[in-house]
Scaffold this motif. Structure first.
Motif, PDB file in Angstrom:
ATOM      1  N   LEU A 111      -0.979   8.756  -6.044  1.00 37.07           N
ATOM      2  CA  LEU A 111       0.196   7.889  -5.974  1.00 37.07           C
ATOM      3  C   LEU A 111       1.303   8.322  -6.930  1.00 37.07           C
ATOM      4  O   LEU A 111       2.463   7.951  -6.733  1.00 37.07           O
ATOM      5  CB  LEU A 111      -0.185   6.444  -6.279  1.00 37.07           C
ATOM      6  N   ASN A 112       0.974   9.082  -7.952  1.00 39.33           N
ATOM      7  CA  ASN A 112       1.956   9.388  -9.000  1.00 39.33           C
ATOM      8  C   ASN A 112       3.250  10.007  -8.464  1.00 39.33           C
ATOM      9  O   ASN A 112       4.347   9.540  -8.805  1.00 39.33           O
ATOM     10  CB  ASN A 112       1.332  10.288 -10.062  1.00 39.33           C
ATOM     11  N   PRO A 113       3.201  11.057  -7.625  1.00 43.79           N
ATOM     12  CA  PRO A 113       4.463  11.623  -7.136  1.00 43.79           C
ATOM     13  C   PRO A 113       5.218  10.674  -6.208  1.00 43.79           C
ATOM     14  O   PRO A 113       6.447  10.748  -6.109  1.00 43.79           O
ATOM     15  CB  PRO A 113       4.023  12.891  -6.393  1.00 43.79           C
TER      16      PRO A 113
ATOM     17  N   VAL B 160       4.625  -1.978  -2.475  1.00 40.43           N
ATOM     18  CA  VAL B 160       4.015  -3.030  -1.667  1.00 40.43           C
ATOM     19  C   VAL B 160       2.580  -2.637  -1.358  1.00 40.43           C
ATOM     20  O   VAL B 160       2.293  -1.471  -1.067  1.00 40.43           O
ATOM     21  CB  VAL B 160       4.801  -3.248  -0.362  1.00 40.43           C
ATOM     22  N   ALA B 161       1.679  -3.598  -1.411  1.00 35.73           N
ATOM     23  CA  ALA B 161       0.279  -3.354  -1.069  1.00 35.73           C
ATOM     24  C   ALA B 161      -0.051  -4.024   0.254  1.00 35.73           C
ATOM     25  O   ALA B 161       0.333  -5.169   0.497  1.00 35.73           O
ATOM     26  CB  ALA B 161      -0.635  -3.891  -2.163  1.00 35.73           C
ATOM     27  N   ALA B 162      -0.742  -3.283   1.093  1.00 41.60           N
ATOM     28  CA  ALA B 162      -1.320  -3.863   2.310  1.00 41.60           C
ATOM     29  C   ALA B 162      -2.704  -4.367   1.928  1.00 41.60           C
ATOM     30  O   ALA B 162      -3.665  -3.589   1.860  1.00 41.60           O
ATOM     31  CB  ALA B 162      -1.396  -2.827   3.417  1.00 41.60           C
ATOM     32  N   ASP B 163      -2.800  -5.642   1.624  1.00 43.72           N
ATOM     33  CA  ASP B 163      -4.063  -6.281   1.262  1.00 43.72           C
ATOM     34  C   ASP B 163      -4.791  -5.486   0.174  1.00 43.72           C
ATOM     35  O   ASP B 163      -4.315  -5.372  -0.949  1.00 43.72           O
ATOM     36  CB  ASP B 163      -4.924  -6.445   2.519  1.00 43.72           C
ATOM     37  N   GLY B 164      -5.934  -4.880   0.490  1.00 46.03           N
ATOM     38  CA  GLY B 164      -6.753  -4.188  -0.493  1.00 46.03           C
ATOM     39  C   GLY B 164      -6.108  -2.974  -1.120  1.00 46.03           C
ATOM     40  O   GLY B 164      -6.635  -2.427  -2.103  1.00 46.03           O
ATOM     41  N   GLY B 165      -4.971  -2.531  -0.594  1.00 43.23           N
ATOM     42  CA  GLY B 165      -4.246  -1.436  -1.213  1.00 43.23           C
ATOM     43  C   GLY B 165      -3.757  -1.785  -2.606  1.00 43.23           C
ATOM     44  O   GLY B 165      -3.415  -0.891  -3.394  1.00 43.23           O
ATOM     45  N   ALA B 166      -3.756  -3.071  -2.930  1.00 43.85           N
ATOM     46  CA  ALA B 166      -3.351  -3.500  -4.277  1.00 43.85           C
ATOM     47  C   ALA B 166      -4.247  -2.876  -5.337  1.00 43.85           C
ATOM     48  O   ALA B 166      -3.811  -2.597  -6.458  1.00 43.85           O
ATOM     49  CB  ALA B 166      -3.396  -5.023  -4.376  1.00 43.85           C
ATOM     50  N   ARG B 167      -5.509  -2.630  -4.984  1.00 47.07           N
ATOM     51  CA  ARG B 167      -6.441  -2.069  -5.959  1.00 47.07           C
ATOM     52  C   ARG B 167      -5.987  -0.688  -6.422  1.00 47.07           C
ATOM     53  O   ARG B 167      -6.064  -0.369  -7.613  1.00 47.07           O
ATOM     54  CB  ARG B 167      -7.836  -1.987  -5.334  1.00 47.07           C
ATOM     55  N   ALA B 168      -5.521   0.144  -5.481  1.00 47.98           N
ATOM     56  CA  ALA B 168      -5.075   1.495  -5.846  1.00 47.98           C
ATOM     57  C   ALA B 168      -3.841   1.436  -6.742  1.00 47.98           C
ATOM     58  O   ALA B 168      -3.704   2.226  -7.682  1.00 47.98           O
ATOM     59  CB  ALA B 168      -4.781   2.304  -4.594  1.00 47.98           C
ATOM     60  N   LEU B 169      -2.929   0.506  -6.465  1.00 50.54           N
ATOM     61  CA  LEU B 169      -1.751   0.365  -7.320  1.00 50.54           C
ATOM     62  C   LEU B 169      -2.144  -0.102  -8.723  1.00 50.54           C
ATOM     63  O   LEU B 169      -1.645   0.419  -9.723  1.00 50.54           O
ATOM     64  CB  LEU B 169      -0.763  -0.613  -6.689  1.00 50.54           C
ATOM     65  N   LEU B 170      -3.051  -1.053  -8.799  1.00 52.00           N
ATOM     66  CA  LEU B 170      -3.495  -1.532 -10.109  1.00 52.00           C
ATOM     67  C   LEU B 170      -4.176  -0.417 -10.889  1.00 52.00           C
ATOM     68  O   LEU B 170      -3.975  -0.284 -12.101  1.00 52.00           O
ATOM     69  CB  LEU B 170      -4.438  -2.723  -9.930  1.00 52.00           C
ATOM     70  N   ARG B 171      -4.966   0.407 -10.202  1.00 52.41           N
ATOM     71  CA  ARG B 171      -5.615   1.535 -10.871  1.00 52.41           C
ATOM     72  C   ARG B 171      -4.592   2.527 -11.413  1.00 52.41           C
ATOM     73  O   ARG B 171      -4.829   3.202 -12.412  1.00 52.41           O
ATOM     74  CB  ARG B 171      -6.559   2.270  -9.904  1.00 52.41           C
ATOM     75  N   ALA B 172      -3.441   2.617 -10.717  1.00 54.16           N
ATOM     76  CA  ALA B 172      -2.376   3.520 -11.162  1.00 54.16           C
ATOM     77  C   ALA B 172      -1.499   2.882 -12.235  1.00 54.16           C
ATOM     78  O   ALA B 172      -0.501   3.475 -12.648  1.00 54.16           O
ATOM     79  CB  ALA B 172      -1.528   3.944  -9.972  1.00 54.16           C
ATOM     80  N   GLY B 173      -1.843   1.671 -12.663  1.00 56.24           N
ATOM     81  CA  GLY B 173      -1.082   0.996 -13.708  1.00 56.24           C
ATOM     82  C   GLY B 173       0.151   0.279 -13.208  1.00 56.24           C
ATOM     83  O   GLY B 173       1.062  -0.014 -13.988  1.00 56.24           O
TER      84      GLY B 173
END
Length: 229
Positions: free
Chosen positions: A25-27, A36-49
């Motif tokens: 996700l960094n680049p 924006v997160a599609a439901d469970g995609g929020a987890r990946a954003l949270l992991r990226a800080g």
């Protein structure tokens, strides 16, 4: 007309719950505005800080621990089960471009569903970004600044014809269809490629190194497909 949930003058990053390598996700974070997160995609954003600016979907994939880290006003629950979370998100984002991560890879049924949504929401300019490919629905006219030998795959989602310049194998006069002739593994024969199609049925699939070119091509395309009635 229904008002979109997310409005932005900048490209938007949309993250799904599919496989995402660490650091993927960094680049994309560096080149987008709202996230924006599609439901469970929020987890990946949270992991990226990153705390999502909005979470859209039926909310059946978020753990209670992840959900507690996101302000409640950022949740937008859509319970209907006739569409995917990707569709729920894309139809509710108003932006010049959406970059979608976490929708390619791992499960082919999820990938096919996402590519179907690209056609169904043809008025929303969107690029799906994966480890090995970037995918977008071709607008009526698309200009790409690539490099000779760059892979340019075209995949029809319905019967369609196409025209193009700068490709190794010409498109003119060919009848493309998902059950018959497809245009995979074509390649750029010149530094400038143009593709024209008469309907929102053709996917353009390029290597990840061509993301900049595809983004510029979509943002500068002179016209776009109208919204569905």
């Amino acid at each position: 007309m229904k008002t979109a949930i997310v409005h932005s003058e900048q490209p938007v990053l949309l993250v799904g719950g599919g496989a995402l390598p660490e650091g993927a996700l960094n680049p994309l974070l560096a080149r987008t505005g709202p996230r924006v997160a599609a439901d469970g995609g929020a987890r990946a954003l949270l992991r990226a800080g990153v705390t999502p600016d909005a979470v859209i979907g039926d909310m059946d994939s978020l753990t209670a621990e992840d959900a507690a880290r996101i302000p409640q006003e950022r949740y937008h629950r859509i319970d209907e089960q006739d569409s995917t979370d990707f569709d729920k998100c894309l139809r509710n984002i108003s932006a010049p471009l959406v970059l979608g991560a976490g929708f390619l890879g791992a499960r082919i049924d999820h990938q096919l569903a996402a590519m179907t949504v690209l056609c169904q929401r043809a008025d929303r300019r969107c690029i799906l970004v994966g480890e090995d490919d970037v995918v977008a629905l071709a607008p009526p006219r698309l200009a790409l600044d690539l490099w000779p030998g760059c892979r340019v795959s075209l995949f029809p989602m319905a019967p369609i014809r196409a025209a193009g310049t700068g490709l190794r194998w010409p498109l003119e006069g060919l009848d493309f269809a998902p059950h018959d002739r497809v245009g995979t593994s074509n390649e750029a024969a010149a530094a400038h490629v143009e593709i024209s199609v008469p309907a929102p049925h053709m996917l353009v699939i390029l290597p990840p190194e061509a993301l900049d070119a595809l983004e510029r091509g979509l943002l500068t395309a002179p016209d776009a497909w109208p919204a569905r009635a």
